[in-house]
Structures are given as C-alpha cells and as structure tokens.
Design a protein around this motif. Sequence first.
Motif, PDB file in Angstrom:
ATOM      1  N   VAL A 142       0.851  -1.185   0.000  1.00  0.00           N
ATOM      2  CA  VAL A 142       0.000   0.000   0.000  1.00  0.00           C
ATOM      3  C   VAL A 142       0.886   1.234   0.000  1.00  0.00           C
ATOM      4  O   VAL A 142       1.996   1.217   0.548  1.00  0.00           O
ATOM      5  N   GLN A 143       0.397   2.298  -0.652  1.00  0.00           N
ATOM      6  CA  GLN A 143       1.131   3.570  -0.698  1.00  0.00           C
ATOM      7  C   GLN A 143       0.121   4.706  -0.717  1.00  0.00           C
ATOM      8  O   GLN A 143      -0.886   4.659  -1.429  1.00  0.00           O
ATOM      9  N   LEU A 144       0.401   5.720   0.098  1.00  0.00           N
ATOM     10  CA  LEU A 144      -0.464   6.898   0.185  1.00  0.00           C
ATOM     11  C   LEU A 144       0.316   8.099  -0.333  1.00  0.00           C
ATOM     12  O   LEU A 144       1.409   8.392   0.163  1.00  0.00           O
ATOM     13  N   ASP A 145      -0.253   8.781  -1.347  1.00  0.00           N
ATOM     14  CA  ASP A 145       0.373   9.964  -1.936  1.00  0.00           C
ATOM     15  C   ASP A 145      -0.571  11.151  -1.775  1.00  0.00           C
ATOM     16  O   ASP A 145      -1.798  10.994  -1.643  1.00  0.00           O
ATOM     17  N   THR A 146       0.032  12.342  -1.814  1.00  0.00           N
ATOM     18  CA  THR A 146      -0.760  13.581  -1.785  1.00  0.00           C
ATOM     19  C   THR A 146      -0.284  14.488  -2.905  1.00  0.00           C
ATOM     20  O   THR A 146       0.896  14.466  -3.287  1.00  0.00           O
ATOM     21  N   LEU A 147      -1.182  15.257  -3.423  1.00  0.00           N
ATOM     22  CA  LEU A 147      -0.848  16.171  -4.513  1.00  0.00           C
ATOM     23  C   LEU A 147      -0.219  17.427  -3.929  1.00  0.00           C
ATOM     24  O   LEU A 147      -0.734  17.998  -2.959  1.00  0.00           O
ATOM     25  N   ASP A 148       0.930  17.835  -4.496  1.00  0.00           N
ATOM     26  CA  ASP A 148       1.646  18.980  -3.936  1.00  0.00           C
ATOM     27  C   ASP A 148       0.848  20.273  -4.170  1.00  0.00           C
ATOM     28  O   ASP A 148      -0.183  20.296  -4.861  1.00  0.00           O
ATOM     29  N   ALA A 149       1.362  21.356  -3.571  1.00  0.00           N
ATOM     30  CA  ALA A 149       0.638  22.634  -3.595  1.00  0.00           C
ATOM     31  C   ALA A 149       0.342  23.125  -5.016  1.00  0.00           C
ATOM     32  O   ALA A 149      -0.783  23.565  -5.297  1.00  0.00           O
ATOM     33  N   PRO A 150       1.316  23.052  -5.953  1.00  0.00           N
ATOM     34  CA  PRO A 150       0.986  23.499  -7.324  1.00  0.00           C
ATOM     35  C   PRO A 150      -0.002  22.580  -8.027  1.00  0.00           C
ATOM     36  O   PRO A 150      -0.526  22.942  -9.087  1.00  0.00           O
ATOM     37  N   TRP A 199       2.767  14.138  -7.436  1.00  0.00           N
ATOM     38  CA  TRP A 199       2.317  13.374  -6.269  1.00  0.00           C
ATOM     39  C   TRP A 199       3.502  13.154  -5.333  1.00  0.00           C
ATOM     40  O   TRP A 199       4.577  12.764  -5.768  1.00  0.00           O
ATOM     41  N   VAL A 200       3.302  13.375  -4.059  1.00  0.00           N
ATOM     42  CA  VAL A 200       4.344  13.227  -3.043  1.00  0.00           C
ATOM     43  C   VAL A 200       3.907  12.107  -2.088  1.00  0.00           C
ATOM     44  O   VAL A 200       2.777  12.121  -1.578  1.00  0.00           O
ATOM     45  N   THR A 201       4.805  11.155  -1.863  1.00  0.00           N
ATOM     46  CA  THR A 201       4.470  10.003  -1.025  1.00  0.00           C
ATOM     47  C   THR A 201       4.446  10.406   0.450  1.00  0.00           C
ATOM     48  O   THR A 201       5.397  11.005   0.959  1.00  0.00           O
ATOM     49  N   LEU A 202       3.334  10.066   1.123  1.00  0.00           N
ATOM     50  CA  LEU A 202       3.218  10.319   2.567  1.00  0.00           C
ATOM     51  C   LEU A 202       3.607   9.100   3.392  1.00  0.00           C
ATOM     52  O   LEU A 202       4.227   9.221   4.447  1.00  0.00           O
ATOM     53  N   ALA A 203       3.233   7.909   2.942  1.00  0.00           N
ATOM     54  CA  ALA A 203       3.523   6.681   3.700  1.00  0.00           C
ATOM     55  C   ALA A 203       3.472   5.504   2.736  1.00  0.00           C
ATOM     56  O   ALA A 203       2.781   5.537   1.709  1.00  0.00           O
ATOM     57  N   ALA A 204       4.234   4.446   3.093  1.00  0.00           N
ATOM     58  CA  ALA A 204       4.289   3.256   2.237  1.00  0.00           C
ATOM     59  C   ALA A 204       4.245   1.973   3.054  1.00  0.00           C
ATOM     60  O   ALA A 204       4.544   0.914   2.526  1.00  0.00           O
ATOM     61  N   LYS A 205       3.923   2.074   4.346  1.00  0.00           N
ATOM     62  CA  LYS A 205       3.751   0.888   5.184  1.00  0.00           C
ATOM     63  C   LYS A 205       2.314   0.866   5.686  1.00  0.00           C
ATOM     64  O   LYS A 205       1.725   1.905   5.967  1.00  0.00           O
ATOM     65  N   GLU A 206       1.760  -0.374   5.819  1.00  0.00           N
ATOM     66  CA  GLU A 206       0.337  -0.506   6.114  1.00  0.00           C
ATOM     67  C   GLU A 206      -0.054   0.228   7.397  1.00  0.00           C
ATOM     68  O   GLU A 206      -1.056   0.934   7.440  1.00  0.00           O
ATOM     69  N   LYS A 207       0.727   0.063   8.461  1.00  0.00           N
ATOM     70  CA  LYS A 207       0.377   0.705   9.733  1.00  0.00           C
ATOM     71  C   LYS A 207       0.405   2.226   9.584  1.00  0.00           C
ATOM     72  O   LYS A 207      -0.493   2.923  10.060  1.00  0.00           O
TER      73      LYS A 207
END
Length: 994
Positions: free
Chosen positions: A115-123, A127-135
């Motif tokens: 699993v991987q959680l990304d967020t879209l940067d300000a502009p 996509w910037v990765t926030l976390a890549a481990k399930e917990k």
Amino acid sequence: MRLHRLEIEGFGPFLDRQTVDFDRFAEDGIFLIAGRTGTGKSSILDAVCFALYGSVPRYEGGEKRLRSDHCEPDDRSEVVVEFSTGSGRYRVTRSPEYLRPAKRGGGLTKQASGVQLDTLDAPGVDWVTLAAKEKRVADELDEILQLSKEQFLQVILLAQNRFARFLLADSKERQVLLRRLFSTERFEDVQARFDERRRASENALTGVHATVDARLDEAERVVTAAELWGEHGDEPTTASTQDRIDALRAALTRAEYRVERRGAERDDAENLLAAAEAALTGLREERKAQQERDRARAAMAQLDAEQPEIDAARATLQRARAAEALRASLGATARAEQVRDASVTAEAAARADWDATGVELDELSTEALEAWAVARTRDAGAWERAAELERGLSGLRAEVEDARGQVEAASALVDAGEAERAELPNRLNALIAERDDARRNADRGDDLARALVAATSRRDAAVAVAKIDDELATAERGLVDASATLAEAQTALAQLRKRRLDGFAGELATALVTGQPCAVCGSTDHPAPAEHSDPVSADDIDDAEAVRDAAQLAERAAQERVANVQAERAAAAAVADGRTAEIAEEELAAAVRAHADAAAASSELTALETQVGQVSEAIAALAEKRAESEAMLAAARETLALATQREQQAAAQISEARGTFETVAQRIAEVVGRAAVARAFAAALAERARSETSYAAAKDEQDAALAASDFDDVAAAREAMRPSAEQEALESRISAHAVQREKERSTLLDLELRTLPEEPIDLAPAETAAAEARAAWKAALDVAGRAKSTAEQLASLIESAASEHARSAEQQAEHEVLRALADTIAGRAGNTHKMTLETFVLAAELEEIVEAANRRLSDMSTGRYQLRHSDALASRGAASGLGIVVFDAFTGQTRPAQSLSGGETFLSSLALALGLAEVVTARAGGIQLDTLFIDEGFGSLDADTLEVAMRTLDELRSGGRTVGVISHVESMQEQIPAQLVVEQTPAGPSRIRA
C-alpha cells in the motif's frame, strides 16, 4: 469527502485495468452503475473499500477472494483511488496478497500485500508520497478520513443487504452495530469497573465482619481459658456484637486486677531469692580463697626445691656471654686458614694444567702468564671470520645447487608455455562454434514459450468445448421447456381474459337492483338480465398474469443461460482454433519438448560462454607468463653465478686459517684453551699470595683477644660458648622462676592474713536453700507473666474488634451507595427499564437517528409512517432499550417494523440508513460528504415506490453531492442517463464502460 478516480486491475471479476472517472458525474449529481447480475457491479464498491481500509465487507469471516480468478501468475493486482477532503487531494494504491512465480528455484511464492499513500503537492502537479507501510498508511487515513470502516460503510458506501438489517434487528444486534459506529465500548468498561468496585467493597465488608467475629471469638476463648467470666462462670449468650464487647471489657477489668495480685507475689519471691543467693555467694568465695591458699603453699615449696638448678644455670649463662665476645675473632681466623689451605691446593692444580700444555716461559709470574694469554686470544680472533665461513660452507654449496635447480626449472617452464600456447587457439575455435549453435537454439526460447502457452490454452479450450457442449444441450432443453411453459401460461391467460369479457354482461347483471338504474344504460327496468354462468374474477386474472410473469422470467433466465453458455462455447472454440482435444494434446506435447530443448540450450549457453572467456583469458595470460618465465630464467642464471663466486672465496680463506688442523674451529679451540689455562694459573698464584697475608693478620688479632679475656686458650673459649637460643632459654628460665616466686609469695601473704579455717567449707546447705528460693520465684514469675500476657492479649483483641466494628458501619453505608450505583449502571435492581449505561447512551444516539430518518420517511410515505425509538422491556429478560417501532398515522397505533411490506421496509430502511449517515457524520466532526453510493435491491419495488425512492435519491444531490446507485432495474436505467455499465467479455473477465 469526494471520490475523483478509481483504477482496478486484477481485482474481483476485472482482469485488465479499468478506470472510473467520478468527476464526469459531478454535473449530473446522480449516476447509475448498471449491468447484469454477477458482472461485478458491487465489486466497484468493494475496490473503493479495499483501497481505503484494506478489506471488503462481504468477505469478512470467510476466504478473501480479492485477486481476480482470471489472473495469470505474472499478472498484477492493484486498486488505485483518488479522493479529496478539506485537507487536500490524496491517492491510495493498494494490492492484495497473492501467489506469483518464484524468481529462483521455480514454483510459486507469496507476494506480500502493499500500500502507498500519496498527496498532490501545492501546485497540483506532482504526487508526493506520505507513507508506504500498512500501519503508517492506516494512521494517516484515519486522520484524513476521520471515519472508521464501519462508519464509512454506513455513511458513504451503503453496501448491499445492510439497509433492512439495522431496521429489523433486535436490541442486542442493533447495540453491536451502534457500538462500532459510535465507539461506546468505554461505557461498558465503566460498568465493568463499577461492578468490580462493588464486588471489592462487598468482599472487604465481609472480611471486616469476619475479622470482628474472629477476634471476639478469640477473646472469649481467652476469657474462658483464664476463668475471667466472674461469678456467672460462663460466656454471655447474647448475639449482639456490642454486648459481647461490653462483657469482654468487664472480663478485662478482672484480668488487670489479677495481674496486680500476681505481681506482688512475684516481688516477694524475688526478695527471698536475693537473700539466699547472697549467702551462697559468700560461702563460695571463702571456699575458693581456702583452695587458693593451699595451692600457693604447694607452689612455694616447689620453687624452693628448684633454686640450686637456677643458680647453676645463672653461672653457665655468665660464662657463655663472656665467650661470646671472642666468637667473631675466632671465626675470622678459622675462615682465613681455610681460604689459605684452599688457595695452596688450587695453585698446585693450576700449575699441573700449565705444565701439561708444554709451553715454556722465561718467568712464571702473574704478569707473564696474562701477557701470553692475551697474545693467544688475539690470534684466535683473527681466525673467527674463517671459522664462520667454514660453518656456512654447506649453506653456500646448497645455494649453488638451489640456484642451479632454479635455472633448470625456469628453462622447463619456458618450454611448457610454448607447447600450451600452440594448443589453446584450436580449443578456442571449437568452443566458439559450439557456443554459436547453442545460442541459436536458445534464441528460440521466447517464441517456443509463447507457443507452449498458446498450445496449453488451445488444449484447455478444446477440452472446455466438449464440456460446454453438454451444458449447452442442457440449457437449450431448459429453454424449450421454459418457452413451452410460457406459451401455456399465455394461452391460459388469454382464455381467462376472453371468458372475463364474455361474462362482463352477467357480472353486471348480478349487480342490478330492482328500481335502481343500470350502470350501463341507466334504465330502472331490467326485463331480461344476462346469466353469469362462467364467472372469472379480477383475482383470477391477476393470478394468471402472475403465473405468466413468472414464466416470462423463467424463459428470460433460460435465454440468458443459453446465451451465456453459447458465448462461453464461442470463446472457448475461438481459443481452440478448430482443433480437437486429441490434436491439441499432441501439439502441446510437441511444444513442451521443443521448449525443454530450448531451455536446456539456454542453460548450456551460459556454461559455453564461461568456457570461451576462460580460454581467451588463458591465451592472454600465457603471453604474460612467457615474459615472466624468461625474466625468471635470467634472474636464476645470475643468482647461480654469484653463489658460485661466494663459495670459491670462502674456501680460500678457510684453507689459510686452518693451518695444520683439520678445521679452523679445532685450531681456535686449542689456542683458546691454552690461554684459559694460563689465566687460571695466574689467578691461582695471585689468590695464594692474598690468602697468606689475610691469615697472618687474623691470627694476630685472635691472640690479642685471648690475652685480654678470662680464658686460657681457644679450646676453653669454644667450650664455654652456647648458641643464642640456649642462652635465651637459660635467661627465660631464670627470670620466670624469680617472677613466679614473687607472685606466689604475695598471694600467700594476703590469704594467710584472712585466718581461713584449715578444714574444707561445706556448701550443700546454702545451695539447697538457694535452689528452693529460685524454684519459688520462677513459679511466681510464670504465674504473673501468664496473667499479664492474658490481660494484654485480651485488651488487644477487644480494642481491635471494637475499632473494626466501628469502621464496618461506615463501610456498610459506602457499600450501599456503591451497590445501588453499580446496579443502576448495569440495568439491575431499581433500573426499571433494565438499560445499561452504554444502552442509555446509544438510546440517545438512536433517538437522533430516528428523528433524522423521519424527516425523509414522512415525505416518502406521504405522512403515513414515522419511526419511533422504543425503550420497552423485552420478553424473558432479553436486552432492551434500543427498539424501533413504526407509527402508522392511518391507525394511530405503533407496530413492529417486521410488519411492513417489502416496499415499505425498503423505504423505511433507506430513510433510517440516511438518518444514521447524518448522525454518524456529525459525530465524526461534521465532515462534508460529497460522494455517496447506494447498493440495494431496487428491483423489489413497484413503480410508485420506486418513484418515491428516486425522488429521495434526487434530493440527496443537493449541495453538490454525487450519488452512485447500483441496480439492474430497467426503469432506473431509463430515468438516470449518467451510467457506468459493467459487462462481461466473451473471454470471461468483466469490463467497465462509461
């Protein structure tokens, strides 16, 4: 929260990547997810739930079949969801756990979930990765979504079969669901903690009562054993704790009086004992002084008898001390004489050794001998270099031989390298030819692997065609039967309708009343009314239509079954490509053999490549080795020449130094030995002269000392001498005798002055009197101690029991308050509704849910129905407080939700689900819900109820919300133009078409 995009690959019925753009439906506000049953409509919602929470509701408690069954081992399985909240836009990519081909060793290995959680940067570009481990991803999503999985399923993704469950559940089942949604487990913990405190208080109170009773029992036992009950003689029979304490306090007063009496008796006995022991002590002291006097008299007599011996010892000690002054002089003279005698002997031996050498000198003096020895030592030093060369001569010769061997070895190495250098090129050419053949075979591996996969697919498809033919025949027979049944039902319905039309006149005639106008012609006369001989009612028509509709559904299902099987056979036949199972099996065997040959050639190619490289490296290494061998040969020849030269030079020096001796070492040893003899003879001459002088001086000193002493000669002085230990022993004996005599005389003088009797003193009468007095005192002491111990023990028990009794009253009051509170929280005792604290809190939440649901249900039921929370007691002690009943405005009565019809149940469940979603959303912080999915059986609704449901769904679009509805109902497809269609491909997997 708003969903923007969903991508599904290798998940559920979807094999290839499917993409859903939810933003396309934002303007419509509502869209339909349509498709035939079993194509995978609900799997779209499963994918959303899996991406966000890692699980799928309908697979809970069973096998988690998330990976598509259509996937090959190398195919990928993943779900990607893009969504936005007030905090930003996010993307979750999640893949389930599945088996894939192992990279080494063959077989399958487990591919871990990811699993991987990304967020879209300000502009809004990267996509910037926030976390890549399930917990970590789960923690981040909890913060972003602010909804648990249960809350998500209740407010955003209203999954299939969850509507009516909440409405029709009993209080216990409804409590389980509400507890998960509102996290009220803490109130159950509060109830458990209060029950635990109640039990602890009850146990503590019981313990205090038991302690009081035990201490009172023990105190009464002590009073009985000590006979302190007074004139009654027995313990009180009253059961009152306070009366028992008062009776014991009276017994304590009697015990204290007894202590005073026994104490006085003990003091009297102690005074009598002191007087008897004082008398006994005085007699014992006189008896001891009498015995000491007799001993001192005997000791003085013994010391007087030893006096002559002491005088002789004193005389011996005095002569020994006089002789001790001559000990040093006599010893020095004796030692000088011994040294002189030894030097004479040594001189004679050294002279004999010198004479044996045969050397003659003009003068045999110390100086001449030393000079001769120095000259010989100088000669020996000149020959040491030759002796060293002589010792290393064998090594030089070995060096020569070793150098000669190195020359021969280097020559042989050069010759061997030439032979190998001539053979390796032929071997290299043969290996290159063999490698090229293996490479050509290995290059066909991929083509042969694809051919093997194609052959396997054709074989499986050919086998499937034969199997599907049987299924198709069965399905076609079922279709024929269903068509025949439908034809019969349609014929029966047509006949009934014809009979109904034919009998309308008779049916109207039965309703004619004399004097009343006819409903058709208006006449009040009815001269010839028709007969109703073959009546067919509207209910008969409805029953026939129901049979016809059921037959139509059965025929439609049979047609779908035939079409599905035909499509499945067509797909399998296309893959089989016209081959029979036998031909396909033969082609598969040939493909397996060809692929195995290519795989073997691929393995062999690696080994051949390695061998070609090794031979090429060997050819290059031989050129380097040849230069090294030639350099090694030149160096070996140079080493041989130098070694030969050193050997010849050493032989010349050794021959010159050897002289007439066999070796240089023998010549040096001979000369060094003679020089040593000369030095020893010179030293012996010098030592004799010195010892003669020392002896003469010591003899003169000894004679002078004897002349000044009391001794006549040396023998008399030596006879008087005594060792130091003996002198110390004599002195110690003399001193000890004098000290002991003085001590005994002083002791005897004091005792004689006391005029003690000569006869021994008798102690028996005084000892008897003292023993009797001690026995009487011990008895009195024991009696007084027991009385005091009894009083102290009784006082301690009474005080402890009284204190605990007073404290138990306060604990009893506190316990009653705690017990009442615990019973109220747990729904016991005075809690007439038998509602626990958690149920009470959930009941308040349920009231809000019902209120929110009624705002829609009133419109949906045109004001007829309202849901009401019920806290009525359940039968047989079942859990209560969370009941839901339905108020019917037509009857003015409430009734159970189970009494509603199917359509009414659907509308009530939908209203309740939406109300529950509103309350849960408010409890989750008032988050904005911009996307909502409803997956429920709209097919069970009639046209009017469906219209009400559609109107309710249309109202949900307010505020920019997008509503997705899953259904296969055709009328909904006509009313909702924006649609996602899930359809099954001929090959089996499903696809999504916008």
